[in-house]
Each structure stands twice: as structure tokens, then as C-alpha cells.
Design a protein around this motif. Structure first.
Motif, PDB file in Angstrom:
ATOM      1  N   ASP A  19       0.660  -1.247   0.003  1.00  0.00           N
ATOM      2  CA  ASP A  19      -0.060   0.132   0.167  1.00  0.00           C
ATOM      3  C   ASP A  19       0.910   1.262  -0.121  1.00  0.00           C
ATOM      4  O   ASP A  19       1.994   1.162  -0.260  1.00  0.00           O
ATOM      5  N   ARG A  20       0.336   2.310  -0.014  1.00  0.00           N
ATOM      6  CA  ARG A  20       0.873   3.587   0.159  1.00  0.00           C
ATOM      7  C   ARG A  20       2.202   3.795   1.213  1.00  0.00           C
ATOM      8  O   ARG A  20       3.291   4.189   0.993  1.00  0.00           O
ATOM      9  N   LEU A  21       1.865   3.379   2.325  1.00  0.00           N
ATOM     10  CA  LEU A  21       2.603   3.549   3.486  1.00  0.00           C
ATOM     11  C   LEU A  21       3.833   2.689   3.136  1.00  0.00           C
ATOM     12  O   LEU A  21       5.023   3.218   3.517  1.00  0.00           O
ATOM     13  N   TRP A  22       3.878   1.320   2.823  1.00  0.00           N
ATOM     14  CA  TRP A  22       4.784   0.539   2.511  1.00  0.00           C
ATOM     15  C   TRP A  22       5.785   1.017   1.492  1.00  0.00           C
ATOM     16  O   TRP A  22       6.805   0.968   1.535  1.00  0.00           O
ATOM     17  N   LEU A  23       4.893   1.655   0.289  1.00  0.00           N
ATOM     18  CA  LEU A  23       5.604   2.075  -0.949  1.00  0.00           C
ATOM     19  C   LEU A  23       6.549   3.411  -0.252  1.00  0.00           C
ATOM     20  O   LEU A  23       7.976   3.541  -0.627  1.00  0.00           O
ATOM     21  N   LEU A  24       5.983   4.181   0.384  1.00  0.00           N
ATOM     22  CA  LEU A  24       6.672   5.394   0.915  1.00  0.00           C
ATOM     23  C   LEU A  24       7.878   4.982   1.800  1.00  0.00           C
ATOM     24  O   LEU A  24       9.124   5.659   1.634  1.00  0.00           O
ATOM     25  N   ALA A  25       7.594   3.951   2.694  1.00  0.00           N
ATOM     26  CA  ALA A  25       8.871   3.481   3.365  1.00  0.00           C
ATOM     27  C   ALA A  25      10.088   2.927   2.604  1.00  0.00           C
ATOM     28  O   ALA A  25      11.056   3.018   2.770  1.00  0.00           O
ATOM     29  N   LEU A  27      10.690   3.646  -0.484  1.00  0.00           N
ATOM     30  CA  LEU A  27      11.298   4.547  -1.302  1.00  0.00           C
ATOM     31  C   LEU A  27      12.345   5.390  -0.251  1.00  0.00           C
ATOM     32  O   LEU A  27      13.472   5.778  -0.673  1.00  0.00           O
ATOM     33  N   ALA A  28      11.652   5.591   1.212  1.00  0.00           N
ATOM     34  CA  ALA A  28      12.625   6.446   1.647  1.00  0.00           C
ATOM     35  C   ALA A  28      14.086   5.684   2.171  1.00  0.00           C
ATOM     36  O   ALA A  28      15.044   6.424   2.412  1.00  0.00           O
ATOM     37  N   THR A  30      15.347   3.331   0.416  1.00  0.00           N
ATOM     38  CA  THR A  30      16.108   3.368  -0.978  1.00  0.00           C
ATOM     39  C   THR A  30      16.988   4.706  -1.070  1.00  0.00           C
ATOM     40  O   THR A  30      18.210   4.670  -1.381  1.00  0.00           O
TER      41      THR A  30
END
Length: 523
Positions: A19-25, A27-28, A30
């Protein structure tokens, strides 16, 4: 508390799709891990310059100068992964861009493997495996064991693939597993061992459950053993055919209490304080969550076997160095890949913030030390600027490799080894000169030294310690015997102040960190 949850147990991040939270985490994470690679073109990672020099030669086999010194020799050896990728990459991108991409790949591979294995084992994307990013820049990374790191990532990915295919078709899993173990073999043998442990432990637990349910038959045991043997057989055959299988297996010393420091390998950095803070914080979190976590099938068997191997392992086996240090990292990776903590929302936020802070602090620290490393690189480049292509250059150092008190943190990994021992490889990369320490061991690398240079080469050796330059070269050991006759220049790294006056050498260029001398021919 939500008993079905994982770190964190919020419904939004426990789905089968990120979900969005997982993807943001992700990305951060990376960005935090990749940022230091933008700050310096030759990161202060021990073996990295040497690997890059070899790959540079392999990517340019027809170079009029380098081809007179080195010859590609592709053969069956377990350390080809980075060489194959790098040879293709350096044909299309600049050497220091391609090199950093390869180094970054070796850093990211274990983390990616942990994330994928955890996703397959527990059926959802959770934030816990992303926390393994705290181990990305570990002790093994600083030592520059690129193929080893890549193999661990591949082993975790292959074991995850096995889990998926095993549920659908045993024989499909066997065929694909055999192909994957072949690819892992050509990266590093430790990856094969980890893959074998992960799938072997899973099958052992499955058989144990069948036995408890009174469903186990001798036919099932034989079938499972045959399946595992078929999967691993390509690696066994390839090992028998490779030069590494030849000769006796020399065993190094058992390091005793030094293994306590090796336990910090997953958290190790060039700062003792940061290593201890990271290691203790992660250890405390794991202990607190231990009884509240689900575990992937076979996890305890793998962790137990790795722990036993860590305790018993010597420091070296044949040409493999830092064996127990490598095992320490494997324990950390398997821990994050097979553990699924159960936390409520508030606990998940606290744990998440701790890991985010640790990862951020470590990234900032590495960035600062790598920026400071620019000065050392500038000094070396200034010192070697006059070296002509094809020149023979002996590399020496002002401090022994076990002396780790340095003015710049990036020059040593405390309690393990200095990290500047292979910076002389820049002679081959940027000046196309001969230096004697190129990684070209027939049992490990696809590169040969031409006969004219073989006697003055030592692929597995270290830079010459300064005292050897100040004694009679006719009685010097190994490849440096009569070095005044065989070498045109001497590059002294981490030169002492004031610079020593060395008989038979004329100073050409001096910088705070490096000095270049011309060898005065004997009359």
C-alpha cells in the motif's frame, strides 16, 4: 492487540499488495541507502577498487596496454557474478559510474532478498523486513565482499521462489531450483549453503509434521531427499570441476573471544559507537519481540545451524577469509527474513521510528565519512598523475593493515581491518599501469597475469609495509624480492610525516596521504 498482525499490524500494510505507506517507506529506505553513492566516485570499501580494476580490464580485453599485462580467462569459478554483470555494464557506462552501480547492487541485494522471502513466507507486505535496511551497510559491505553479498540476496530470492513453486508442483520446483542454484554458485559458495539450509530446513519441518500426524512414509522421505539432491547437484558438479576443489583446505585460527565483536557484523560501521548503538538497539528490539513473533517454517533450524557454525568456524577456510564474520551477517539477515513480530499500532510506530532513526543516522554518518574520503582520493590521483601507461608500480603503505587508529574513520573498520589496502588499484583503472595486487587468483577470478609479470604479482597479498622498502631487497620475501630491478615506481599510501628518505628512491610527488617515488636503477 491484534493477534493476526505483524510489524506494524495496521490493516493498511498487511495486504497482499504493497500500500502507500509501505511504498513510501521502501522509497525512503532506497533514498537513504543510495544517497552516499552520489557523494564520492570511489567509495572507501576495502576490496572494491581491486574488483573494479579487474572488471575494467575484463571489459576492455583489447586495450593495447592492459592486454600486454592481463588476459581474460573465463572458467568455472564460484565468483563470477559481479564480473559478468560488470563486464557488460562497463562497456556502456563510465567506469566509476558502473562500479558504484555494482557496489550498490551488492548492498541492496540482501535487503531485497529479505523483503521478498518475508513476503512469501507470511503472505503480505510488512514493514519489518524493510527494517533490515539497518544492516545494509554492514561489516561485510565495508570489506567489499560484493559477490558474497549478491549471493545472499539471490539465495533468499531462490528460497522464496522454492516456497511458491513447491506448493504448485514438486518437480517444477526441482527444475527451477536447480537452475537457480547454478546461478547462485557462480556468485558465491556461501549463497549455495544458505539456499540449501533454507529449503532443507523447510522440508525437514514438513516431514516432521507428517511424522507427528502419522502420515510419514519411507517413500516420502526418499522422495524428498532425492528432490533436494537433484536441486543441489548442479552446484556439487560445478564445484568438483572448478579449481577451488583442488588442493588441501587450509584452516585458519579460531578467534575465540573476538567472535563477540563479530556478532556485531550486521550493524558494523567505521564508528565503534555507532556499531554498538545499532547492534544493541536491534538486539533489544528482537529480544522484546521474540515471544510475540511468528516464525517462518524451518527458521529455528536455520538460525540454530548458523549459530553453531558461527561459534565453531575458524577465521579462514582455504582462500575464504573472515568466515565467522560472514556467518554473523547471515544470522542477521535470516532473522529479519523469517521473523514476523506482532505489534499493536502504538508499538509499531515506536519500533518503526527507532529503525528509521538508526537508518537515517547511519546514512548521514557514512555520507560524512565518504565526503572526507574525497581528500584521500585527490591525494592519490595527484601522486600518480605522472605514472605512464604500462609502468610497473609497487604499492606500499606507511601503516600495517592491523593498525586501525587513523585520523579518518573511512580508512579502517575497527576491530577488523584497514580499508585502504586496495586503493592502489586506481593505477590500473586511471593510469593503465601494472600493480602487483590485482585480484587474479585462478581459483576465484576469470583473469590471468601475463607470464612476464607473474613473478612480481601476488593476487592475495597486501601492500608492502614501509620497513621492507628500507632493507636489502635481495632478501625481501615473495614477489618483492629484488623489487628495485622489477619496478619503475613506488606508490606509498598513508605516508608518514615527515616522509622517509629511502635508499634507491627519488621522490617525484608528495601529498598529505600519498607519495610517488622513482626507482633509481642499480648501477
Amino acid at each position: 492487540m491484534n493477534p493476526a498482525g505483524a510489524f506494524p499490524t495496521m490493516k493498511a500494510v498487511a495486504g497482499r499488495r504493497p500500500d502507500r505507506l509501505w511504498l513510501l517507506a521502501a522509497l525512503a529506505l532506497t533514498v537513504a541507502l543510495a544517497a552516499p553513492f552520489l557523494l564520492v566516485d570511489v567509495p572507501p570499501v576495502l576490496d572494491y577498487p581491486n574488483h573494479l580494476a579487474r572488471i575494467f580490464v575484463l571489459a576492455h580485453p583489447d586495450d593495447p596496454v592492459l592486454s600486454q599485462i592481463y588476459a581474460p580467462h573465463w572458467r568455472i569459478v564460484p565468483n563470477l557474478g559481479i564480473d559478468v554483470l560488470g563486464t557488460m555494464l562497463l562497456k556502456v557506462v563510465p567506469v566509476h559510474v558502473g562500479g558504484r552501480l555494482l557496489l550498490a547492487l551488492s548492498m541492496f541485494a540482501p535487503v531485497i532478498g529479505v523483503v521478498v522471502y518475508h513476503r512469501v513466507a507470511f503472505g503480505r507486505f510488512a514493514l519489518w523486513p524493510l527494517a533490515s535496511g539497518v544492516m545494509a551497510t554492514n561489516g561485510i559491505f565495508h570489506l567489499g565482499f560484493m559477490n558474497f553479498l549478491l549471493s545472499l540476496g539471490l539465495a533468499l530470492l531462490a528460497a522464496a521462489t522454492w516456497r511458491v513453486l513447491r506448493r504448485r508442483s514438486q518437480w517444477l520446483a526441482t527444475v527451477v531450483g536447480a537452475l537457480l542454484v547454478t546461478a547462485i554458485f557462480f556468485t558465491h559458495l556461501f549463497g549455495v549453503i544458505l539456499f540449501a539450509m533454507l529449503i532443507g530446513a523447510e522440508e525437514a519441518v514438513r516431514l516432521w509434521r507428517c511424522w507427528r500426524s502419522r502420515l510419514l512414509t519411507s517413500g516420502e522421505i526418499i522422495k524428498t531427499a532425492a528432490q533436494l539432491a537433484l536441486v543441489l547437484s548442479p552446484a556439487a558438479v560445478l564445484f568438483a570441476l572448478c579449481p577451488l576443489a583442488e588442493g588441501h583446505a587450509s584452516i585458519g585460527a579460531w578467534r575465540g573471544l573476538q567472535k563477540i565483536w563479530a556478532l556485531f557484523t550486521p550493524a558494523m560501521s567505521t564508528s565503534v559507537g555507532l556499531t554498538l548503538a545499532t547492534g544493541i538497539a536491534v538486539f533489544c528490539i528482537v529480544i522484546l519481540l521474540w515471544r510475540r513473533a511468528r516464525w517462518a517454517r524451518g527458521a529455528w533450524l536455520v538460525l540454530g545451524a548458523l549459530a553453531m557454525a558461527f561459534v565453531l568456524a575458524p577465521s579462514t577456510i582455504k582462500n575464504g577469509t573472515f568466515v565467522d564474520v560472514r556467518l554473523g551477517l547471515m544470522i542477521g539477515l535470516v532473522l529479519f527474513a523469517t521473523m514476523d513480530p506482532r505489534l499493536d499500532r502504538r508499538e509499531a510506530i515506536v519500533v518503526g521510528l527507532i529503525f528509521a532513526a538508526l537508518i537515517g543516522i547511519r546514512s548521514l554518518y557514512i555520507s560524512s565519512t565518504w565526503i572526507a574520503h574525497r581528500g584521500d582520493l585527490a591525494d592519490i590521483r595527484s601522486a600518480i598523475a605522472s605514472v605512464e601507461p604500462g609502468a610497473t608500480v609497487l604499492v606500499a603503505r606507511g601503516q600495517p593493515g592491523n593498525v586501525m587508529e587513523t585520523p579518518k574513520p573511512a580508512r579502517s573498520l575497527p576491530g577488523i581491518y584497514r580499508l585502504d589496502g586496495h586503493l592502489g588499484a586506481m593505477l590500473a583503472i586511471e593510469r593503465k599501469a601494472f600493480w602487483p595486487l590485482m585480484f587474479a587468483d585462478p581459483s576465484q577470478q576469470p583473469l590471468d597475469i601475463r607470464p612476464a609479470y607473474k613473478a612480481i604479482s601476488a593476487s592475495l597479498d597486501e601492500p608492502v609495509d614501509l620497513p621492507y622498502l628500507q632493507t636489502d631487497d635481495s632478501v625481501a620475501p615473495g614477489y618483492i624480492r629484488n623489487w628495485r630491478r622489477h619496478f619503475d615506481r613506488v606508490l606509498l599510501i598513508d605516508a608518514p610525516t615527515p616522509l622517509p628518505v629511502i635508499d634507491g628512491l627519488a621522490l617525484l610527488q608528495a601529498t598529505p596521504y600519498a607519495a610517488l617515488y622513482r626507482v633509481i636503477p642499480k648501477p
